[in-house]
Design a protein around this motif. Sequence first.
Motif, PDB file in Angstrom:
ATOM      1  N   ARG A  57       1.851   0.791   8.360  1.00 33.43           N
ATOM      2  CA  ARG A  57       2.226  -0.099   7.259  1.00 33.43           C
ATOM      3  C   ARG A  57       3.549  -0.740   7.651  1.00 33.43           C
ATOM      4  O   ARG A  57       4.527  -0.055   7.922  1.00 33.43           O
ATOM      5  CB  ARG A  57       2.436   0.685   5.961  1.00 33.43           C
ATOM      6  N   ASN A  58       3.575  -2.040   7.681  1.00 30.81           N
ATOM      7  CA  ASN A  58       4.783  -2.760   8.055  1.00 30.81           C
ATOM      8  C   ASN A  58       5.365  -3.467   6.837  1.00 30.81           C
ATOM      9  O   ASN A  58       4.732  -3.546   5.791  1.00 30.81           O
ATOM     10  CB  ASN A  58       4.470  -3.750   9.172  1.00 30.81           C
ATOM     11  N   LEU A  59       6.561  -3.990   6.982  1.00 33.43           N
ATOM     12  CA  LEU A  59       7.193  -4.690   5.874  1.00 33.43           C
ATOM     13  C   LEU A  59       6.368  -5.910   5.474  1.00 33.43           C
ATOM     14  O   LEU A  59       5.855  -6.632   6.330  1.00 33.43           O
ATOM     15  CB  LEU A  59       8.599  -5.153   6.260  1.00 33.43           C
ATOM     16  N   SER A  60       6.293  -6.129   4.189  1.00 32.65           N
ATOM     17  CA  SER A  60       5.687  -7.357   3.673  1.00 32.65           C
ATOM     18  C   SER A  60       6.703  -8.483   3.867  1.00 32.65           C
ATOM     19  O   SER A  60       7.869  -8.225   4.224  1.00 32.65           O
ATOM     20  CB  SER A  60       5.365  -7.196   2.188  1.00 32.65           C
ATOM     21  N   ASP A  61       6.303  -9.718   3.607  1.00 37.03           N
ATOM     22  CA  ASP A  61       7.257 -10.826   3.679  1.00 37.03           C
ATOM     23  C   ASP A  61       8.406 -10.585   2.705  1.00 37.03           C
ATOM     24  O   ASP A  61       9.564 -10.817   3.034  1.00 37.03           O
ATOM     25  CB  ASP A  61       6.572 -12.157   3.374  1.00 37.03           C
ATOM     26  N   ARG A  62       8.065 -10.091   1.519  1.00 36.38           N
ATOM     27  CA  ARG A  62       9.099  -9.776   0.541  1.00 36.38           C
ATOM     28  C   ARG A  62      10.003  -8.655   1.045  1.00 36.38           C
ATOM     29  O   ARG A  62      11.216  -8.648   0.814  1.00 36.38           O
ATOM     30  CB  ARG A  62       8.443  -9.393  -0.781  1.00 36.38           C
ATOM     31  N   GLY A  63       9.427  -7.677   1.750  1.00 37.10           N
ATOM     32  CA  GLY A  63      10.209  -6.597   2.327  1.00 37.10           C
ATOM     33  C   GLY A  63      11.177  -7.095   3.399  1.00 37.10           C
ATOM     34  O   GLY A  63      12.323  -6.634   3.481  1.00 37.10           O
ATOM     35  N   LYS A  64      10.725  -8.051   4.204  1.00 38.02           N
ATOM     36  CA  LYS A  64      11.617  -8.632   5.223  1.00 38.02           C
ATOM     37  C   LYS A  64      12.779  -9.368   4.562  1.00 38.02           C
ATOM     38  O   LYS A  64      13.930  -9.258   4.999  1.00 38.02           O
ATOM     39  CB  LYS A  64      10.837  -9.565   6.139  1.00 38.02           C
ATOM     40  N   GLN A  65      12.475 -10.109   3.494  1.00 30.06           N
ATOM     41  CA  GLN A  65      13.540 -10.792   2.749  1.00 30.06           C
ATOM     42  C   GLN A  65      14.508  -9.769   2.148  1.00 30.06           C
ATOM     43  O   GLN A  65      15.718  -9.963   2.176  1.00 30.06           O
ATOM     44  CB  GLN A  65      12.944 -11.661   1.644  1.00 30.06           C
ATOM     45  N   GLY A  83       0.797  -1.222   0.000  1.00 30.59           N
ATOM     46  CA  GLY A  83       0.000   0.000   0.000  1.00 30.59           C
ATOM     47  C   GLY A  83       0.825   1.265   0.000  1.00 30.59           C
ATOM     48  O   GLY A  83       2.041   1.249  -0.170  1.00 30.59           O
ATOM     49  N   THR A  84       0.117   2.387   0.216  1.00 35.68           N
ATOM     50  CA  THR A  84       0.765   3.696   0.297  1.00 35.68           C
ATOM     51  C   THR A  84       0.155   4.460   1.456  1.00 35.68           C
ATOM     52  O   THR A  84      -1.002   4.236   1.817  1.00 35.68           O
ATOM     53  CB  THR A  84       0.556   4.513  -0.993  1.00 35.68           C
ATOM     54  N   GLY A  85       0.908   5.365   2.025  1.00 31.86           N
ATOM     55  CA  GLY A  85       0.397   6.171   3.138  1.00 31.86           C
ATOM     56  C   GLY A  85       0.139   5.333   4.377  1.00 31.86           C
ATOM     57  O   GLY A  85       0.135   4.111   4.331  1.00 31.86           O
TER      58      GLY A  85
END
Length: 184
Positions: free
Chosen positions: A59-67, A43-45
Motif C-alpha cells: 500500500r503506497n501513499l495516495s495523491d492526498r497522502g503525498k500532499q 485501504g487497510t493491511g
Amino acid sequence: MQKFFIALFLLFSLSPAQATEAGWALLRDGGHVVLLRHAMTPGTGEPTNFDIEKCGTQRNLSDRGKQQARKIGALFAARADTTDRVLSSRYCNALETARLAFGDRIVEPFAALDRPAPDGSTLKAQDEAVMQEIRSYSGSGNLILVTHVENITALTGGPSREGEAVIVRPEGEGLHILGRIVFN
C-alpha cells in the motif's frame, strides 16, 4: 508536581487546534522525539503478495497522502527547530512520507519501525529497539520516527491518525505523550 497536573489537565482539555499549537511550541525548542504515523494510504493491511523490497506489492501513499507528507515537511521547516535525524519503517508508505517531508539525505530506514508480524512475535523486540533509540537520543534538534499505527499504539497505549505526530519522552519503562500535532 502541581504544575505537572495542571499541564496534564490543559493538554487533555485542549481542542485539536490548541493541542496542535502546543505541540509546535514544544518542537520549536528542539530536542524532542516525534512518533509520526505515515501519511494517507488507501485501504487497510498489506496485499497478500507483499514484499518489503518492492513498493509495487505494498500500500503506497495516495495523491492526498503525498500532499499531506509535503505539508508535514513544510510545516516542520517553518514551525519547528531543526530535524536532526529521521528514522523510518522500511515500508514504502513510511519511507515516502519521510522522504517527501524531510528530504532523502537525513532519512534512515530502521527495521524496528516496520509493522510488527501479524502474530505479534516481533513486537517486543521492535519496541525495545525503538525505546533504545529514544532513550539514547540527546540531539539539540528533533528526532522523527516514521512508523505505523500498530507501533505507535504499542509504544504509547493509544492510536494516532494518518500523518499525526505524537511528541514523546521516555518515562519509566514506557513513553509519556507530551503533545500531538494533527495534519489535515
